[in-house]
Design a protein around this motif. Structure first.
Motif, PDB file in Angstrom:
ATOM      1  N   ASP A   1       0.845  -1.188   0.000  1.00 59.21           N
ATOM      2  CA  ASP A   1       0.000   0.000   0.000  1.00 59.21           C
ATOM      3  C   ASP A   1       0.886   1.246   0.000  1.00 59.21           C
TER       4      ASP A   1
ATOM      5  N   GLY B   1      -9.028   4.707  12.823  1.00 65.69           N
ATOM      6  CA  GLY B   1      -7.847   4.597  11.980  1.00 65.69           C
ATOM      7  C   GLY B   1      -6.694   3.970  12.731  1.00 65.69           C
TER       8      GLY B   1
ATOM      9  N   SER C   1      -8.443   0.150  16.081  1.00 61.28           N
ATOM     10  CA  SER C   1      -7.348  -0.436  15.303  1.00 61.28           C
ATOM     11  C   SER C   1      -6.101  -0.600  16.161  1.00 61.28           C
TER      12      SER C   1
ATOM     13  N   GLN D   1      -5.844  -3.061   7.644  1.00 57.27           N
ATOM     14  CA  GLN D   1      -6.750  -1.971   8.011  1.00 57.27           C
ATOM     15  C   GLN D   1      -7.976  -1.988   7.118  1.00 57.27           C
TER      16      GLN D   1
ATOM     17  N   PRO E   1      -1.970   2.165   7.542  1.00 57.23           N
ATOM     18  CA  PRO E   1      -2.956   1.669   6.580  1.00 57.23           C
ATOM     19  C   PRO E   1      -2.367   0.569   5.709  1.00 57.23           C
TER      20      PRO E   1
END
Length: 240
Positions: A18, A207, A185, A194, A190
């Motif tokens: 990512d 987040g 989380s 996630q 991320p």
């Protein structure tokens, strides 16, 4: 001002495909440098390069490896030490994982509040998952601590490897009468895991812990403890 005589801090993070996850890793490295006053080198334990061994081999002089991992699972216990041994840097100490540090639990609570968690709303603390019982126990400790901070029931759930999954934990709370369910989380950045939290069916999804400054503060403390000879460390196997 950084101490130029201090060992380099090799920040070992989980690899990700990512792009935002990679950017988060670079920002975390910069924040850790600012918090520790040490020269920081970024390396990935898997998926991306450079890996820990490649970066360690390029460091001229002493270094301390600080794993940016929330539990002492396979990457911390096996992958990182093996990568160091592969390049003849077995003398480099590896600091302990972040674990259920109270500052990180408080960061999870802040991220949850920012996402809109309501007082008393049950929570699933969503972690990456591991086959290591000790790593799972660390997540359970974090869940108990978070429950006290948010004044609500908190149960662990996992994005991979362990059970229950985050979606199963959310469904279980609903089956027991919860009107709304939140997901906190217990991830740093991320990425794929996630994304799975967003698909778990919760009403509120927080987040990841970064960019909360507590993450860099704890990493800097792990480094400082090893430098002072007071921090726990992972044993690194000798090459050959």
């Amino acid at each position: 001002m950084s101490d130029t005589t201090a060992p380099a801090l090799l920040l070992a993070v989980h690899g990700t495909r990512d792009p935002e996850g990679a950017r988060t890793a670079r920002r975390l490295a910069a924040a850790t440098a600012a918090a520790s006053g040490a020269p920081v080198r970024l390396a990935f334990a898997d998926v991306r390069e450079p890996d820990v061994g490649q970066v360690a081999a390029a460091v001229d002089g002493p270094l301390v490896v600080v794993p940016a991992f929330l539990a002492s699972g396979y990457h911390v216990r096996v992958d990182i030490p093996e990568q160091l041994a592969r390049v003849g840097r077995s003398e480099a100490p590896v600091a302990r994982a972040l674990g259920a540090d109270p500052r990180l639990v408080a960061a999870a609570a802040r991220r949850l509040a920012r996402a809109g968690h309501r007082r008393g709303e049950p929570v699933v603390l969503a972690a990456a998952g591991s086959s290591d019982p000790g790593a799972l126990a660390e997540v359970e400790r974090a869940a108990r601590a978070l429950s006290g901070l948010v004044e609500a029931p908190v149960e662990p759930g996992y994005a991979a490897t362990a059970a229950p999954t985050v979606a199963e934990a959310v469904a279980s709370l609903r089956a027991r009468g919860a009107g709304r369910v939140a997901v906190a989380s217990w991830l740093l950045a991320p990425g794929l895991f996630q994304g799975r939290l967003e698909e778990a069916g919760a009403d509120t999804v927080a987040g990841p812990l970064c960019p909360d400054p507590a993450v860099a503060e704890v990493l800097a403390d792990r480094y400082a403890a090893v430098c002072a000879g007071t921090g726990e460390r992972t044993l690194v196997p000798q090459a050959g």
